[in-house]
Each structure stands twice: as C-alpha cells, then as structure tokens.
Design an enzyme around this catalytic site. Structure first.
Site, PDB file in Angstrom:
ATOM      1  N   PHE A 346      43.296  19.396  56.227  1.00 11.26           N
ATOM      2  CA  PHE A 346      43.531  19.154  57.641  1.00 11.26           C
ATOM      3  C   PHE A 346      43.752  17.694  58.016  1.00 11.26           C
ATOM      4  O   PHE A 346      44.331  17.387  59.029  1.00 11.26           O
ATOM      5  CB  PHE A 346      42.324  19.634  58.452  1.00 11.26           C
ATOM      6  CG  PHE A 346      42.386  21.072  58.816  1.00 11.26           C
ATOM      7  CD1 PHE A 346      43.449  21.565  59.540  1.00 11.26           C
ATOM      8  CD2 PHE A 346      41.373  21.929  58.443  1.00 11.26           C
ATOM      9  CE1 PHE A 346      43.504  22.899  59.896  1.00 11.26           C
ATOM     10  CE2 PHE A 346      41.424  23.259  58.791  1.00 11.26           C
ATOM     11  CZ  PHE A 346      42.497  23.749  59.520  1.00 11.26           C
ATOM     12  N   LYS A 364      35.496  12.881  57.726  1.00 13.72           N
ATOM     13  CA  LYS A 364      36.764  13.610  57.682  1.00 13.72           C
ATOM     14  C   LYS A 364      37.311  13.719  59.093  1.00 13.72           C
ATOM     15  O   LYS A 364      36.614  14.152  59.999  1.00 13.72           O
ATOM     16  CB  LYS A 364      36.511  14.991  57.094  1.00 13.72           C
ATOM     17  CG  LYS A 364      37.769  15.788  56.912  1.00 13.72           C
ATOM     18  CD  LYS A 364      37.492  17.047  56.132  1.00 13.72           C
ATOM     19  CE  LYS A 364      38.790  17.677  55.707  1.00 13.72           C
ATOM     20  NZ  LYS A 364      38.597  18.934  55.010  1.00 13.72           N
ATOM     21  N   ASP A 460      38.608  28.954  50.531  1.00 16.11           N
ATOM     22  CA  ASP A 460      39.452  27.970  49.849  1.00 16.11           C
ATOM     23  C   ASP A 460      38.729  27.384  48.645  1.00 16.11           C
ATOM     24  O   ASP A 460      38.598  26.178  48.502  1.00 16.11           O
ATOM     25  CB  ASP A 460      39.895  26.875  50.825  1.00 16.11           C
ATOM     26  CG  ASP A 460      41.153  26.143  50.324  1.00 16.11           C
ATOM     27  OD1 ASP A 460      41.818  26.668  49.412  1.00 16.11           O
ATOM     28  OD2 ASP A 460      41.438  25.045  50.836  1.00 16.11           O
TER      29      ASP A 460
END
Ligand SMILES: *[C@@H]1O[C@H](CO)[C@@H](O)[C@H](O)[C@H]1NC(C)=O
Ligand SMILES: *[C@@H]1O[C@H](CO)[C@@H](O)[C@H](O)[C@H]1NC(C)=O
Ligand SMILES: *[C@@H]1O[C@H](CO)[C@@H](O)[C@H](O)[C@H]1NC(C)=O
Ligand SMILES: *[C@@H]1O[C@H](CO)[C@@H](O)[C@H](O)[C@H]1NC(C)=O
Length: 675
Positions: A346, A364, A460
């Site tokens: 992302f 992040k 994921d």
C-alpha cells in the site's frame, strides 16, 4: 492545615509502631516520606502528593518499585519459607476507558532490578528466554488487564499467581468480587501466605474492610521458589494499550498479619473517577487559571487546525495508541528518504526512533482515497492491533492525518525472509533457522485462525511478509489485507487480494478468502523455504517455471530431495526436509478439501502426527487444467490481483533496497509529504 494533620497522623502512626524500622515490617500511607526506603527503577516515580506511579499511560513502559533492603524469607533453622502478609491500595487508570494495558504485579524476587525484563505481557518481570526458568526465583501476584493468549489468561480483568513464569498457576476473575481492575477506582488487595498450612490467599475489596472470604486461595509451598533473602515490591508494564498504575499505600509484615491501611491517609489518585477530585477542582480553580486554560486551549486548537491533525470523534473509540503526527514526523526525521526502508503493498515504510526513547520502529504510510473506507480500515487495524503473539509483528500504534494513515510497527532488524531465501543476501539460512522460521509462521497462523477471539485471515502470506526479528524468529507482518470474521460466520465476498503465485485457485473464482486459502499460501511458502526458490521463477526452464508443479514432478519421480536448496550443501535434516516438502504439497493442493487446517499442519511440523504416506495428486480445479496463478499455462497476470510477488523491485516493505525508485507508480508519491 490538612497537610499538617496528615503529617501528625503519620507521626503518630510511626510512634505507635516501634518495629517500623525493622525490615520485616513496614507501612506506607503514601510514599512522600519513604525517603530512600523505596528503590525505583525504569519509569516508576513518586509524585508530589506521595503516590507511587509505576507507569504512566505511554505505550510499552516498565516500572519497578521495591523495598530498599532485602527481607529474610526463610527460617534459619529449617530453611522453610516463612509466612508473610501484605496489604496495598492501588488504582489502574487506563488511557482509554475500558481498555487497559497491561497490568502490575506484587512481586517477591531475588533481585530488584529485573533488568532484562520486557514490557507488554511480560509485566516487567521476565522475558521470553527466562520464562519458566526455576533460577528466576520470582513469585508474583498479577493484576492483569489484558487477556494474553500466549500465557493462557482467562480474561482481561484477572488476578493470577505466577511462579517463575507468567503462565499463572491459578487465576480468578476480579469480577467475582464485582470489581473492574481498570476502572480507575481505588482498590485494596491483601496477600497472605501461611507457611504451616502452605496456603496463599488473595483478597480484594473496594473498601477498607477485608472480606472474610479470599477471592483466590491456593495451596502453595514457597520454599523452593524463595532464596534466603528476597526483595518485595511491585512491577508494572504497559503495551500497545497503556494505563497508569498507581500504588497509594502499602503495608507488609513477616509472620503476622499486615497492619491495616487507613484509607483516609492515602494520597488521592490523579485522573481517577473520584468525586473528591472533581470537588476540589470545582472550588479551587480560580478565574485566572480558567483564563490561562482557555487561551491555551484556543492556541492549541489553532495549532491543530494549522497542522490539519484533526482528530475526529470516531477516532477516540479506536483502541491502540494514537500517535501524533508530530511524533512520527520527528521519529522518521520528517519522513526523510534516507529513512525509507521500502515499499509495501500500500505504501512506503520508514525507519524511525520514537522521541524520548531508543525504541526503533517501522512507520508504514498508507493512503486511502475515501474517508468512509478509511474509517472502516482504521477500525480493522484497531482490532488487529490487539493481536499479540510472538510470531506476529506487533502494531504499536497509528495516526491519521487527512487521508493518510500511518501505522507504527516493531522494527525487525533482520528484514524479510525473501531476501535470504531468494539469494539476494549473502547470508544463507541454515536448515535449523529455516525450520524454526517455518514453525514460527505456522504457530502465528494457528493463532490468527483459531486462537484469537475472531478468525483472522491473513490473505497475503508470502516470504516478503515474513519478517525476522533479532533472534531470527519468523514473524508474520502486514495485516493490511487481513479481514476479520466472527468465528463461524460466512465470509463475505470481497475483492481478491493477495500475491500472484500464492493464490489458492478457488479464491479467484469465489473471491472468498478462507483459512484454507491461507493454508494454500503457507504451503507455497514452505516449498520456497526448502527450495530457496520463488513460486514463479520467470527465468527458469519451462518445466521449472512453477515451483509447486516442479516439486510435484520431482515427488512423482521419487527424487524429492533434489529440490532442496543446493546452497545448503547437503547440510540439513532429511526427515525434517521431507516433512516440510510433503506438507508444502499437501497444503498447496488445488482442492480445498484436501488441505489440512493450520493446527494439523502445526502437528505435522512438531512431529506429533505422521504425514500420510501417499499424497493426493494435485487435483484439477473446476475441471480446468489451469489455475489462476497461471500454472500450466503462460502466466496471464490479471487485474484482480493487488499485490505482486516480491521480486518486483522494492516491493517488500522492510528490506533495505539501494536503488528504490521513489516516484515509481506508488499511489502515495504525492501524498503524505506534507511539511
Ligand atoms: C523456625 O523453625 C523452627 C524449627 O522448625 C521452629 O521451631 C521455629 O518456630 C521457626 N521459626 C519461625 C520464625 O517460624
Ligand atoms: C535458566 O537460567 C540460568 C541462568 O540464567 C541458565 O544458565 C539456564 O540455562 C536456564 N535454564 C533454561 C532451561 O533455560
Ligand atoms: C506452577 O506452574 C508451573 C508450570 O506452569 C509448574 O512447573 C509448577 O510446578 C507449578 N507450581 C505449583 C506450586 O503448582
Ligand atoms: C485463607 O482463607 C481461608 C478462608 O477461605 C482461611 O480459613 C485461611 O485462614 C486463610 N489463610 C490465610 C493464610 O490467610
């Protein structure tokens, strides 16, 4: 005036207890006059009003306060543990109402430093390597406000008896007495140990009178745990969620009953829901002070508006720690490119050091177009932030600013697994390291799938999302894709996410992620780790293009050990390698029904269960020969896939890449650079 009276009363008390100065008996009504008789370490401090504050509500702190001198806990004649009794008054004031973190413990320990002890669930008492070691010589009664899965906690409001470990030998819910530990209220506890009857009682009350029935009574001989001299005191810690832990009075006696505390002599608890405090505030806050406050407040609001760091009301309901944008900007030195660790699915990941600590973190940055989406996303993150397991990368907190979301994670010094197994690093992982990492990831997944209050599907799993901590333990990271489901509920159809090569075939058909599609990806990961190869090796010979197919072929030919990473130079445990390969094939079977659950997979890895001799062939899915990872066909990359394999340049979000293209196609390139 009141102060004088208080002093006088304390003096009176002093005079009336001649044994006061002896180490085997003491009483503190507040700690103002405790002088050097309480030794504090880490963040513990004594406030102006005399209250002992073990931790404040900052995440991940440890605080210790011990009685200065050691106390003789064993009879010189027969070396048996001696009886003791203690009473103390405490309050736990959480940062967010109803969400405590983590708790404190009355502690009897061979040392008062506990220097290597960790915060979070370790309560400042231990660390993962000395957990349960008999040479700890730690006895503790924990007042714990977080339900920790790892230690089998019963709930987030319990009292437990801990012996050299944080897995409590006995525990009880405080609600048995109708008490909420993290209510911010003043609570009195008594702990009595009788060495002849070999019994330990813990009693709890909101008032000064001791209930006749203890909340917890446990048969116990402390002789093997105690040394001749031990220290007594308190240890507290905070985690992702934080509380201030206060002790306002403490009485301790060897042999006899601890003297009763006079609650009227105790300092009041700051920030507690205490009518007294409100009253004092109401009457003594002068008009001038009010003015100063009002001006300060408007300046603050103005500054907030200027910084656009506006906190909306829904954000206050979110659990984990909310960092301020300023803090994170400072931590990452203004999101400098030099601090950039890489890209994730992302957004960008920066390395940072939180102001006022040496805690290294990974920050992040995620951009979200829609406000509604952002809110849903944040609440999801918040739930995920409560996940705690040694094989997960811990989310420390978050921050929203405009449409940007910043997530703060533990920094993983050894980067991601793909670096090592795909030969980008000079370091070659040994078989022991690989096996340990695999088992770690499996254990993390068992937790996500079955052991938490909700089923969490990672969605994921891939080598790039397995991060390695300082001890090379594998930890799953990047829960950005994870979706929460109530146990047993039917997962709703959503957009397909995941990474090419790790997608279970049914996933692209039904769009429904399941624990079984996670198992599929885990199977691919197992094969990668054994073979040291990517799931799709673009440069390989056609027959070697798809890792799973290639391993199947070798399996059918009976030459299975040929697939083992040649860089291991034959130095590996054959039995373990066969288990991992077989399990990899079993998990990555196209037919969902043929895959084991993560718990079964864990049992196979632990050798508790033998794998089937004959493996079912990789059945065709839906009668078609080709699955959506493109196996057995040319890899037609499709648009439903959001995250691409980690061989895309700089796509792993922890690994340091020298040549990251900063403006490369990231949706973030123009955002979150606000100065
Ligand atoms: C110590 O042990 C001896 C022998 O068992 C006993 O007579 C004595 O009372 C004990 N002392 C204390 C303080 O418990
Ligand atoms: C327990 O701790 C001692 C001292 O730190 C150490 O020497 C010993 O190896 C530990 N034992 C175990 C089983 O970890
Ligand atoms: C407490 O539990 C530990 C393991 O969790 C065990 O080794 C120990 O014997 C227990 N102690 C008592 C007194 O039951
Ligand atoms: C513990 O509680 C029981 C009552 O449940 C009482 O009989 C016993 O004397 C208590 N023991 C201690 C050490 O206070």
């Amino acid at each position: 005036m009141a102060k004088r009276l208080l002093l006088f009363l304390i003096l009176l008390l002093l005079l009336s207890s001649p044994k006061f100065c002896e180490a085997d008996e003491f009483i503190f009504h507040g700690f103002k006059s405790s002088g050097s008789r309480i030794s504090l370490n880490a963040v513990a401090e004594i406030e102006h009003n005399g209250i002992l504050k073990l931790t404040n509500d900052t995440p991940r702190l440890v605080g210790h306060a011990f009685y200065e001198s050691p106390i003789k806990f064993k009879n010189s004649t027969d070396a048996k543990a001696l009886s003791f009794s203690t009473a103390f008054v405490f309050a736990i004031v959480p940062e967010y109402e109803k969400l405590g973190g983590h708790g404190f413990a009355f502690t009897v320990s061979k040392s008062k430093e506990l220097s290597r002890a960790l915060p979070n669930q370790y309560l400042g008492l231990m660390n993962p390597s000395n957990l349960g070691n008999i040479s700890n010589h730690v006895f503790a009664v924990e007042f714990d406000t977080v339900k920790d899965f790892e230690f089998g906690d019963i709930n987030d409001n319990h009292i437990g008896i801990d012996i050299n470990s944080l897995v409590s030998n006995a525990s009880v819910s405080a609600s048995k007495e109708g008490i909420n530990l993290k209510s911010g209220m003043r609570i009195q506890a008594w702990i009595d140990y009788d060495s002849t009857r070999q019994e330990l009682n813990v009693t709890l009350s909101l008032s000064s009178s001791k209930p006749s029935v203890p909340i917890l009574s446990y048969p116990l001989d402390l002789t093997p745990i105690f040394m001749e001299y031990m220290y007594v005191g308190f240890s507290a810690s905070t985690g992702l969620l934080a509380s201030s832990h206060f002790i306002s009075g403490w009485s301790f006696t060897m042999y006899g009953q601890a003297k009763s505390l006079d609650l009227s002599l105790l300092p009041s608890i700051p920030g507690a829901k205490n009518n007294q405090v409100a009253l004092i505030l109401g009457t003594s806050l002068s008009a001038a002070a009010f003015m100063v406050l009002a001006i300060g407040l408007s300046l603050y609001i103005l500054k907030k508006i200027k910084n656009r760091d506006v906190i909306e009301s829904w954000e206050l309901d979110i659990g984990p720690h909310r960092f301020s944008y300023k803090e994170l900007k400072k931590a990452t030195r203004g999101f400098r490119d030099k601090e950039l660790l890489g890209f994730g699915g992302f957004g960008r990941v920066y390395k940072g050091t939180l102001p006022g600590s040496s805690n290294q973190v990974a920050v992040k940055q995620i951009n979200h177009e829609s406000k509604h989406g952002l809110r849903a996303f944040v609440s999801e993150i918040a739930s995920i932030g409560r996940l705690r397991h040694r094989n997960l990368v811990l989310l420390q907190g978050w921050c929203r600013r405009g449409g940007d979301l910043l997530l703060v994670y533990d920094f993983m010094p050894n980067g991601s697994l793909d670096k090592y197994i795909f030969g980008e690093s000079k370091i070659i992982l040994t078989w022991e390291q690989r096996f340990k990492i695999i088992k770690g990831v499996a254990s993390g997944l068992v937790y996500l799938h079955e052991e938490w209050e909700q089923t969490v599907i990672h969605r994921d799993i891939k080598a790039g999302n397995v991060l390695l901590d300082s001890e090379m333990n594998g930890r799953l990271g990047d829960f950005g894709f994870a979706k929460l489901y109530e146990h047993g509920a039917n997962p709703t159809t959503t957009k397909v996410v995941g990474t090419l090569g790790y997608l279970a075939p049914e996933l692209t058909k039904t769009g429904k992620p399941t624990t079984s599609s996670d198992v599929y990806a885990f199977g691919v990961l197992l094969l990668e780790v054994v073979c040291g190869r990517r799931p799709i090796e673009a440069k390989a010979m056609p027959e070697e293009l798809f890792l799973v197919d290639w391993v199947w072929d070798k399996w059918k030919q009976g030459s299975i050990l040929e697939v083992v990473d040649s860089r291991l130079q034959g130095k590996y445990d054959e039995t373990e390698a066969v288990v991992v390969i077989k399990l990899g094939l079993l998990c990555s079977n196209n037919a969902q029904a043929k895959r084991p659950s993560m718990r079964q997979a864990m049992r196979y890895l632990e050798g508790e269960m033998a794998l089937p001799q004959v493996l079912a062939a990789p059945s065709e899915f839906d009668g078609k020969k080709v699955d959506d990872n493109g196996r057995r066909s040319s890899p037609g990359f499709e648009d439903s896939v959001h995250s691409y394999p980690s061989y895309e340049k700089g796509s792993t979000w922890w690994s340091v890449e020298g040549d990251v293209d900063l403006e490369a196609g990231s949706p973030l390139s123009s955002s979150c650079r606000v100065e």
